[in-house]
Design a protein around this motif. Structure first.
Motif, short mmCIF file in Angstrom:
data_model
loop_
_atom_site.label_atom_id
_atom_site.label_comp_id
_atom_site.label_asym_id
_atom_site.label_seq_id
_atom_site.Cartn_x
_atom_site.Cartn_y
_atom_site.Cartn_z
N THR A 234 0.84 -1.21 0.00
CA THR A 234 0.00 0.00 0.00
C THR A 234 0.87 1.25 0.00
O THR A 234 0.64 2.20 -0.75
CB THR A 234 -0.92 0.00 1.24
OG1 THR A 234 -1.67 -1.21 1.22
CG2 THR A 234 -1.86 1.20 1.23
N LYS A 237 2.79 1.63 -3.44
CA LYS A 237 1.89 2.07 -4.51
C LYS A 237 1.60 3.57 -4.37
O LYS A 237 1.59 4.30 -5.35
CB LYS A 237 0.58 1.27 -4.48
CG LYS A 237 0.73 -0.12 -5.07
CD LYS A 237 -0.58 -0.89 -4.98
CE LYS A 237 -0.41 -2.26 -5.64
NZ LYS A 237 -1.62 -3.09 -5.46
N ARG A 242 1.83 4.37 -8.51
CA ARG A 242 1.56 3.34 -9.54
C ARG A 242 0.81 2.20 -8.87
O ARG A 242 1.20 1.74 -7.80
CB ARG A 242 2.87 2.80 -10.10
CG ARG A 242 3.68 3.81 -10.88
CD ARG A 242 4.86 3.10 -11.51
NE ARG A 242 4.44 2.20 -12.56
CZ ARG A 242 4.78 2.36 -13.84
NH1 ARG A 242 5.53 3.34 -14.21
NH2 ARG A 242 4.37 1.48 -14.74
N ASP A 243 -0.21 1.70 -9.56
CA ASP A 243 -0.97 0.59 -9.01
C ASP A 243 -0.34 -0.76 -9.33
O ASP A 243 -0.74 -1.78 -8.79
CB ASP A 243 -2.40 0.60 -9.58
CG ASP A 243 -3.26 1.58 -8.79
OD1 ASP A 243 -2.94 1.83 -7.62
OD2 ASP A 243 -4.25 2.08 -9.37
N ASP A 244 0.63 -0.76 -10.26
CA ASP A 244 1.18 -2.05 -10.70
C ASP A 244 2.48 -2.43 -10.01
O ASP A 244 3.27 -3.20 -10.53
CB ASP A 244 1.37 -2.03 -12.22
CG ASP A 244 2.36 -0.96 -12.66
OD1 ASP A 244 2.71 -0.09 -11.83
OD2 ASP A 244 2.79 -0.99 -13.82
#
Ligand code: PHE
Length: 370
Positions: A234, A237, A242-244
């Motif tokens: 968490t 990110k 970035r979510d990846d």
């Protein structure tokens, strides 16, 4: 000779002089070596005593009044010139102010602010500890025995004087002693991060004798590795926006965590316009053209460390992690030489620094560059 008429004429000319040059020309004309009044004075020598007695005072009075008139006219013209200048040179307060030199927030400070912002949202407080530590907090209470290599003279900066309690004093080699200090001071449950300077006897392109870490520790009931992994994921990110971001947890060893995990993060090799390839975080490190990079050390807090923190390890568990702040800054903002961070070069700071008014927030974007 009519000195009265000569005098009147001279005074009229002086009164009519419109600038300092004209006044000076008149002074030369009347009182200079070849001047008319100087000429009159010279005629006194050729006169009989009686004549001199009657004409002399008139000529002297004439010279006196012309001298005074010249000085007065000169002063009047000068003060008029000054008045005119003052009137012309008033400050226009509506003009934009000249730009004052503006400093920037150092990337290390910026990243620490970003960390505080992200972890505050997860319920973490910010703790600090001394940079001059004793060896009990830095090593012993973190389950690092006397024989541990990190205690060697060539790895750590020791002070000649002992602590009041008798232990050795040193520049802390990591932020982990804040784990102990926080447990002793606040007890449990506990959720803190501790950013700050740390020191090691190390110096090359990727190591400086002083650098920055951020420690994190959570102590509560029923805490397990899943909490650690979720928290780090968490945080990373949010930090890299970035979510990846993909993490890989690798078994490792630290005396103060059991089990210990080294956390790697996946990156892609992307070639830039300059032909150089850069590591861009995101995606699995196992994908083609990708790789894993080691990012931080962590683990479940060792039972012995919880005991040294004054807590019962049968009741309380927790996880801890430690990351290099400079490293995080380099990965996020793209600097490639760690040493430049601490050179104090204004040009580097102007390029990589952040506006002091641009405070990182979760909603506004923690990493908005200046
Ligand atoms: N203190 C360790 C280091 O400096 C990092 C770490 C912190 C590892 C907390 C595990 C838990 O390398």
């Amino acid at each position: 000779m009519n000195t009265a008429a000569t005098g009147q004429d001279a005074l009229a000319q002086i009164a009519a002089a419109e600038d300092l040059d004209s006044v000076e020309r008149l002074r030369v004309a009347f009182l200079g070596k070849q001047g008319s009044i100087s000429g009159l004075l010279k005629t006194l020598g050729a006169m009989s005593p009686e004549e001199r007695q009657s004409v002399g005072p008139q000529i002297h009075a004439l010279r006196e009044s012309v001298t005074t008139a010249l000085a007065e006219r000169k002063a009047a013209l000068e003060s008029a010139a000054l008045e005119a200048r003052l009137a012309a040179e008033t400050v226009d307060l509506t003009l934009p102010a000249p730009e004052a030199p503006r400093g920037t927030v150092h990337p290390v400070s910026q990243v620490m602010d970003e960390l505080a912002e992200i972890f505050a949202d997860l319920g973490f407080a910010v703790a600090t500890g001394p940079e001059i530590e004793d060896d009990w907090h830095n090593f012993t209470a973190l389950n690092m025995p006397e024989s541990h290599p990190a205690r060697a003279m060539h790895d750590t900066f020791y002070f000649p004087d002992a602590s009041p309690a008798g232990g050795k004093m040193l520049l802390r080699t990591h932020t982990s002693p804040v784990q102990i200090r926080s447990m002793l001071q606040h007890g449990a449950p506990l959720r803190i991060i501790a950013p700050g300077r740390v020191y090691r006897s190390d110096s090359d392109a990727t190591h400086t004798p002083m650098f920055h870490q951020v420690e994190g520790i959570v102590i509560d009931k029923g805490i397990h590795l899943g909490h650690l992994k979720w928290t780090l994921e968490t945080f990373l990110k949010a930090f890299f926006e970035r979510d990846d971001i993909v993490l890989r947890l690798r078994p490792s060893y630290f005396p103060f965590t059991e089990p210990s995990v080294e956390v790697d993060v996946g990156f892609a090799l992307v070639s830039g316009p300059d032909g150089k390839s850069r590591r861009v975080l995101g995606g699995s490190g196992d994908a083609p053209g990708h790789g894993w990079m080691e990012l931080l050390g962590s683990g479940m807090v060792n039972r012995k460390v919880i005991e040294f923190g004054g807590l019962d390890p049968n009741e309380w568990q927790g996880f801890a992690f430690g990351i290099g702040v400079d490293r995080l800054a380099m990965l996020k903002y793209g600097m490639d030489d760690l040493r430049a961070f601490f050179d104090g070069d204004q040009r580097w700071l102007a390029h990589y620094g952040f506006s002091a008014l641009d405070v990182p927030t979760l909603s506004g974007g923690v990493g908005t560059p200046a």
